[in-house]
Enzyme design. Structure first.
Site, mmCIF file in Angstrom:
data_model
loop_
_atom_site.group_PDB
_atom_site.id
_atom_site.type_symbol
_atom_site.label_atom_id
_atom_site.label_comp_id
_atom_site.label_asym_id
_atom_site.label_seq_id
_atom_site.Cartn_x
_atom_site.Cartn_y
_atom_site.Cartn_z
ATOM 1 N N GLU A 155 0.685 -1.486 0.157
ATOM 2 C CA GLU A 155 0.042 0.035 -0.107
ATOM 3 C C GLU A 155 0.798 1.202 -0.020
ATOM 4 O O GLU A 155 0.355 2.118 0.029
ATOM 5 C CB GLU A 155 -0.948 -0.146 1.131
ATOM 6 C CG GLU A 155 -2.049 -0.933 1.217
ATOM 7 C CD GLU A 155 -2.981 -1.228 2.492
ATOM 8 O OE1 GLU A 155 -2.597 -0.338 3.216
ATOM 9 O OE2 GLU A 155 -3.869 -1.921 2.301
ATOM 10 N N ASP A 203 -3.228 -1.002 12.069
ATOM 11 C CA ASP A 203 -4.124 -1.982 11.730
ATOM 12 C C ASP A 203 -3.243 -3.328 12.287
ATOM 13 O O ASP A 203 -2.306 -3.596 11.597
ATOM 14 C CB ASP A 203 -4.473 -2.090 10.072
ATOM 15 C CG ASP A 203 -4.921 -3.241 9.769
ATOM 16 O OD1 ASP A 203 -5.438 -4.040 10.688
ATOM 17 O OD2 ASP A 203 -5.262 -3.423 8.582
ATOM 18 N N LYS A 246 -15.642 -1.759 3.301
ATOM 19 C CA LYS A 246 -15.045 -2.219 1.822
ATOM 20 C C LYS A 246 -16.139 -2.646 1.046
ATOM 21 O O LYS A 246 -16.512 -3.626 1.310
ATOM 22 C CB LYS A 246 -14.040 -3.155 2.397
ATOM 23 C CG LYS A 246 -12.532 -2.501 2.991
ATOM 24 C CD LYS A 246 -11.706 -3.926 3.280
ATOM 25 C CE LYS A 246 -10.278 -3.470 4.131
ATOM 26 N NZ LYS A 246 -9.588 -4.562 4.282
#
Length: 404
Positions: free
Chosen positions: A192, A228, A321
């Site tokens: 990411e 996370d 999501k």
């Protein structure tokens, strides 16, 4: 605005993996395009993605004839038909990747027919801007050999507008690299775009905390730190397995609560494994007044799992999501349910992304307080730049109220 043509193609995501892109055309000459992302650390209860060639074949053989002639602006009916055609509870027949791309493309086609941006078409007249939540350093499933904790995140909750918010996260990302380099640590990037050095979690906390403090001081507004944990990836059925230790559930709860207090964490996602509603509830009771305890794998944007979380008082925030649940309508229903019971909502990208910017519009339309969409990389910047464009239309200082 009747659907009169649907096309699909194989494209490639940010990891170089195939994904599906869908175009929906209406009889008034408008169209919408959307692509499906893909996750690296996926929850067991997510909508199922099937191989792209199979998804395209399913579209052509089972789906197109059912949707041609439908009214594009009836999003609930389009999404109901997708469920009916699929016939399973997790889109394992036609594929959650096909369903989410098709659902989003239909919404965009309808918005185009109304000559409206998607966020306004779906969300109404008084939108606000979410705060960006970005990965500046990490490991886990996104970068093997790096930190055990999957993502070290930052969010500029004191930023006066979306431009400054995006800028703040980019500065922290650059500052993290500077601090790593000064410490003689080699910098690589994960899926990411966050830095993925081969360091211990303790060193990562030291570096990110320092970067946040420095940039916050320079810009003159508050930037907060989050995680996370992706704890399901650490769970072996009995313990949370870190490189240098194992933790029981009770030890994991105490460990995370200690980190929240030590580093004044604003946000912790997936602190415990995906079925531990009780553990999430205990952690929320301990620290939920000062930190967002967010469920991703716990909830998977699924109303039935969110309902169970509500019953157990598990967490106080829900990661959203769209590809976990498969349609725009199901995404909205998850957000609406969470909000009814006081949960904050965080719109999110996936690690395997495209330049599709739909989630920027969904975050604004549905009133999400945060949007987790990285910091750098073309597929991440596509969403952030779209937020800036939306901000120009609605007033870029119309930031949502921080939930804490």
């Amino acid at each position: 605005m009747i659907i009169d043509e649907i096309l699909a193609r194989k494209i490639f995501d940010s990891r170089g993996n195939p994904t599906i892109e869908v175009e929906v055309y209406t009889d008034d000459g408008n169209y919408g395009v959307a692509a499906a992302p893909a996750g690296a650390s996926t929850g067991s209860y997510e909508a199922v993605a099937i191989p792209v060639d199979d998804a395209i074949a399913k579209l052509e053989s089972e789906v197109i004839d059912q949707l041609i002639g439908e009214y594009a602006a009836d999003q609930e009916e389009i999404d109901r038909l997708l469920h009916e055609i699929d016939g399973t509870d997790n889109f394992s027949n036609i594929g959650g990747n096909l369903s989410v791309a098709l659902s989003m493309a239909t919404a965009k086609a309808a918005a185009a027919s109304f000559k409206m941006p998607l966020y306004r078409y779906l969300g109404g007249a008084f939108p606000t801007m979410p705060y960006p939540l970005g990965n500046v350093l990490g490991g886990g499933a996104h970068a093997k050999g790096a930190t055990d904790i999957q993502e070290f995140l930052v969010t500029p909750i004191g930023a006066p507008n979306i431009d400054q918010a995006v800028y703040a996260n980019t500065l922290v990302h650059k500052r993290v690299k500077k601090l790593l380099t000064e410490a003689g640590i080699i910098c690589h990037k994960g899926d990411e775009g966050g830095w993925a050095p081969q360091i211990k979690d303790s060193k990562a906390f030291e570096i990110v905390s320092k970067a946040v403090d420095e940039v916050s001081g320079e810009l003159g507004f508050e930037i907060r730190f989050g995680l996370d944990v992706a704890a399901t990836e650490l769970w072996d059925g009995n313990n949370y397995v870190y490189k240098d230790t194992k933790r029981t559930t009770e030890q994991q709860i105490d460990y995370i609560a200690g980190l929240i207090d030590e580093y004044n964490l604003y946000y912790v996602e997936d602190a415990l494994q995906e079925n531990d509603y009780e553990g999430f509830a205990r952690l929320t009771e301990m620290v939920g007044d000062r930190c967002l305890i967010c469920g991703d794998d716990l909830f998977v944007t699924n109303v039935s799992r969110i309902e169970k979380g509500i019953e157990n008082l598990s967490g106080n925030a829900i990661l959203i999501k769209p590809n976990q649940i498969g349609t725009v309508t199901d995404t909205y229903n998850a957000i609406r349910l969470g909000r009814q019971y006081g949960y904050s909502t965080v719109m999110s990208h996936r690690s395997g992304e495209t330049t599709d910017n739909t989630i920027a519009h969904l975050a604004v339309a549905f009133g999400c307080e945060l949007i987790k969409t990285g910091v750098v990389g073309g597929e991440r910047i596509a969403k952030l730049n779209e937020l800036i464009r939306i901000g120009e239309e609605i007033g870029n200082d119309r930031m949502t109220e921080s939930p804490l």
